[in-house]
Design a protein around this motif. Structure first.
Motif, short mmCIF file in Angstrom:
data_model
loop_
_atom_site.label_atom_id
_atom_site.label_comp_id
_atom_site.label_asym_id
_atom_site.label_seq_id
_atom_site.Cartn_x
_atom_site.Cartn_y
_atom_site.Cartn_z
N CYS A 229 -15.87 -29.46 51.68
CA CYS A 229 -16.00 -30.48 50.31
C CYS A 229 -16.52 -29.06 49.23
O CYS A 229 -15.40 -28.90 48.25
CB CYS A 229 -17.17 -31.04 50.18
SG CYS A 229 -16.31 -32.69 51.25
N MET A 230 -17.28 -28.34 49.01
CA MET A 230 -17.68 -27.99 48.03
C MET A 230 -16.70 -26.29 47.78
O MET A 230 -16.79 -26.05 46.84
CB MET A 230 -19.05 -27.35 48.17
CG MET A 230 -20.34 -28.06 47.83
SD MET A 230 -19.98 -29.89 46.74
CE MET A 230 -19.79 -28.63 45.77
N PRO A 231 -16.29 -25.75 48.95
CA PRO A 231 -16.01 -24.75 48.70
C PRO A 231 -14.01 -24.82 48.25
O PRO A 231 -13.13 -24.11 47.00
CB PRO A 231 -15.21 -24.91 50.55
CG PRO A 231 -16.74 -24.67 50.65
CD PRO A 231 -17.24 -25.43 50.75
N TRP B 152 -19.58 -22.25 52.09
CA TRP B 152 -20.03 -23.25 51.35
C TRP B 152 -21.04 -22.81 50.66
O TRP B 152 -22.17 -22.27 51.13
CB TRP B 152 -20.33 -24.69 52.28
CG TRP B 152 -21.36 -25.85 51.51
CD1 TRP B 152 -22.13 -26.06 50.24
CD2 TRP B 152 -21.37 -27.20 51.78
NE1 TRP B 152 -22.57 -26.92 49.98
CE2 TRP B 152 -21.44 -27.82 51.01
CE3 TRP B 152 -19.80 -27.79 52.18
CZ2 TRP B 152 -21.53 -29.18 51.17
CZ3 TRP B 152 -20.01 -29.26 52.11
CH2 TRP B 152 -20.54 -29.44 51.56
N HIS C 269 -23.72 -33.66 47.04
CA HIS C 269 -23.40 -32.44 47.32
C HIS C 269 -24.00 -31.76 46.22
O HIS C 269 -24.35 -30.43 46.31
CB HIS C 269 -22.21 -31.95 48.03
CG HIS C 269 -22.35 -32.95 49.94
ND1 HIS C 269 -22.87 -32.42 50.34
CD2 HIS C 269 -21.13 -33.25 50.23
CE1 HIS C 269 -22.67 -33.31 51.39
NE2 HIS C 269 -21.39 -33.38 51.50
N SER D 173 -26.06 -25.59 46.49
CA SER D 173 -24.14 -25.82 45.50
C SER D 173 -24.89 -25.80 44.02
O SER D 173 -23.70 -26.65 43.45
CB SER D 173 -24.19 -27.64 46.53
OG SER D 173 -24.06 -27.14 47.47
N TYR E 26 -11.17 -22.45 56.97
CA TYR E 26 -12.21 -22.41 56.64
C TYR E 26 -12.93 -21.28 57.08
O TYR E 26 -12.65 -20.34 57.96
CB TYR E 26 -12.82 -23.77 58.04
CG TYR E 26 -12.69 -25.07 57.83
CD1 TYR E 26 -13.78 -25.71 57.06
CD2 TYR E 26 -11.57 -25.78 58.42
CE1 TYR E 26 -13.63 -27.42 57.38
CE2 TYR E 26 -11.58 -26.84 58.28
CZ TYR E 26 -12.25 -27.79 58.06
OH TYR E 26 -12.12 -28.68 57.82
#
Length: 503
Positions: free
Chosen positions: A58-60, A77, A106, A112, A384
């Motif tokens: 998600c955040m990457p 992340w 997030h 984040s 990842y």
């Protein structure tokens, strides 16, 4: 091209094969899934057929969208870095009014920060998944707890998150009134914002819908739309674990129910996305507005024995993602060129007439949208942090495993590892800023061995060709090495992946 208003919409976890623009019927079910509004949008948009995720999950991926940095070879992340130039900041400098509409919690968690602060305004719809929102009732709905396959802790235990968080958050939701749920709120707010902000000379609005992300808890009519099961049956799981199907004990019946609820969420998002299209129609805004619709990644729904994402090899169900771009000066048709999620950054900025900073990893898609180019990238690179690295040329995909015992380092201006790392100063190829190199233990391994697929002949990636086609395997490994060299990736990443860094 001139400058325009820009509406960027990301729908978390949206599988491309669930959209009529890409496939008549999803690969994992034997029924059609209704997406009439996304389909009507696709009729006026450039539809990208070879678009891939980048830094997962998600955040990457959002750092790619908002900052233009493909980060997974350097860090996991984390927050926006001080040297990053965000889309809303650059849009504001170019004179645009900026807004974020999201239920993606997030953004507001530890580690984040930096993703929402540069907007002129933001709307945060509370309560999805583990959003630390409601603390009561202490003893939440047992049925929702039973339908959660991820937790076995006492939901009444104190502390944020955990088994009871989502049931508490939605305790007042009416499952017969979809307006209580997240996607309807997000897209309703977007439609209102478009109405209320038409007087601005230029605007950029980013709509980040956390749906269709799990939990796959749907209101009616969507909960019953694709299943004959009773959606309130405690045995029907709507929140699978991040584990193989057999390991978590999902029955065939439960797996089919999970698929039906995912499909229901897709149709619910589609319906309320239609409200946004209606507003653009009503304002005759298409002549002045660029609209981009995409996702961060897809989701496994039983293929290869897996559900969800992250822990398994990064199959195309996760990595091969939808992208649709409507542009006043663009064409409506198919785009075959290989493109990457990080390219959204430069595309949005160029559409706004804003400057695209040097040293980002993003390449504008507007030449493809305008029909002025047929090619874009030789490859798409994705993966990842600390896990497998993957590359595709649009036909073949290589999923290259890393050595799970090899050390990995995090490169950041902030401490993203344990409390006492042996940090050393370091530099990065895409910024003049000095960062810390922080040891982060060892990586992980998603595939047991290199996996090679011909996705033209085998779109479901059911047949590994690594042994059968050694020359193709060598070519794709060379392409992965070239991709990492082009980014000037750290030497330890080549080492742990068994690749040659070059000069």
């Amino acid at each position: 091209m001139s400058s325009y208003d820009v509406l960027l919409i990301t729908v978390d976890s949206l599988r491309r094969d669930f959209l009529g623009a890409y496939r008549d019927r999803p690969r994992v079910v034997d029924y059609d899934v209704a997406t009439p509004n996304l389909d009507r949008f696709a009729e006026r948009a450039a539809v990208f057929d070879s678009h891939y995720a980048g830094s997962l999950p998600c955040m990457p991926q959002r750092r790619e969208f908002i900052c233009g940095i493909q980060e997974f070879l350097w860090r996991p992340w984390g927050p926006v870095e001080p040297y990053d130039r965000t889309v809303p900041a650059l849009a504001g400098e170019a004179g645009a009014t900026t807004k974020l509409v999201t239920d993606h919690y997030h953004y507001f968690e530890h580690g984040s920060h930096g993703y929402y602060e540069d907007y002129d305004g933001f709307e945060f719809v509370r309560g999805h998944e583990y959003d630390h929102w409601k603390t009561a009732p202490r003893y939440p709905d047992e049925r929702l707890l039973d339908q959660d396959n991820r937790h076995d802790a006492d939901p009444a235990d104190p502390g944020p998150g955990g088994a009871g968080q989502y049931p508490r958050n939605v305790a007042d939701f009416d499952e017969l009134d979809e307006r209580d749920f997240f996607a309807p709120k997000v897209f309703s707010e977007t439609a209102r914002w478009i109405d209320d902000n038409a007087d601005w000379d230029q605007w950029f609005c980013y709509v980040d819908s956390f749906d269709v992300h799990e939990p796959f808890h749907c209101p009616e009519p969507y909960a019953s739309m694709y299943t004959d099961e009773d959606p309130t049956d405690p045995e029907m799981v709507n929140w699978p674990d991040y584990a193989p199907v057999d390991e978590q004990g999902l029955t065939d019946r439960q797996l089919e129910f999970v698929k039906s609820q995912f499909a229901g969420k897709v149709t619910m998002v589609d319906r309320w996305f239609g409200r946004v299209l209606d507003r653009l129609d009503r304002q005759n805004a298409w002549a002045d507005t660029v609209v981009v619709v995409t996702t961060d990644h897809g989701e496994m729904l039983g293929e290869h024995g897996y559900v969800m994402k992250n822990y398994m090899p990064t199959y195309d169900a996760v990595a091969h993602t939808p992208l649709l771009v409507s542009h006043p000066d663009g064409h409506d048709g198919r785009v075959d060129a290989v493109t990457s999620a990080v390219d959204v950054y430069a595309t949005v900025l160029e559409s706004l007439g804003a400057d695209v900073p040097e040293h980002t990893h993003s390449r504008s898609l507007l030449p493809l949208v305008a029909g002025d180019a047929d090619e874009h990238r030789e490859y798409a690179l994705y993966g990842y942090f600390g896990a497998d690295a993957c590359v595709t040329d649009g036909r073949y995909t290589l999923l290259q495993p890393g050595d799970a015992d090899a050390p990995v380092n995090v490169y950041s201006t902030m401490q993203l590892t344990g409390p006492e790392p042996a940090a050393e100063p370091a530099t990065l190829p895409y910024t003049d800023a000095t960062v810390w190199r922080l040891p982060d233990g060892t990586g992980s391994r998603q595939a047991d061995q290199a996996l090679l697929f011909d996705t033209d002949a085998d779109p479901g990636q059911g047949t590994d060709l690594a042994e059968e086609r050694p020359d193709e395997l060598a070519r794709m490994r060379g392409l992965l090495e070239d991709a990492m060299r082009d980014l000037d990736a750290p030497d330890e990443q080549f080492d742990r992946l068994g690749l040659v860094p070059g000069d």
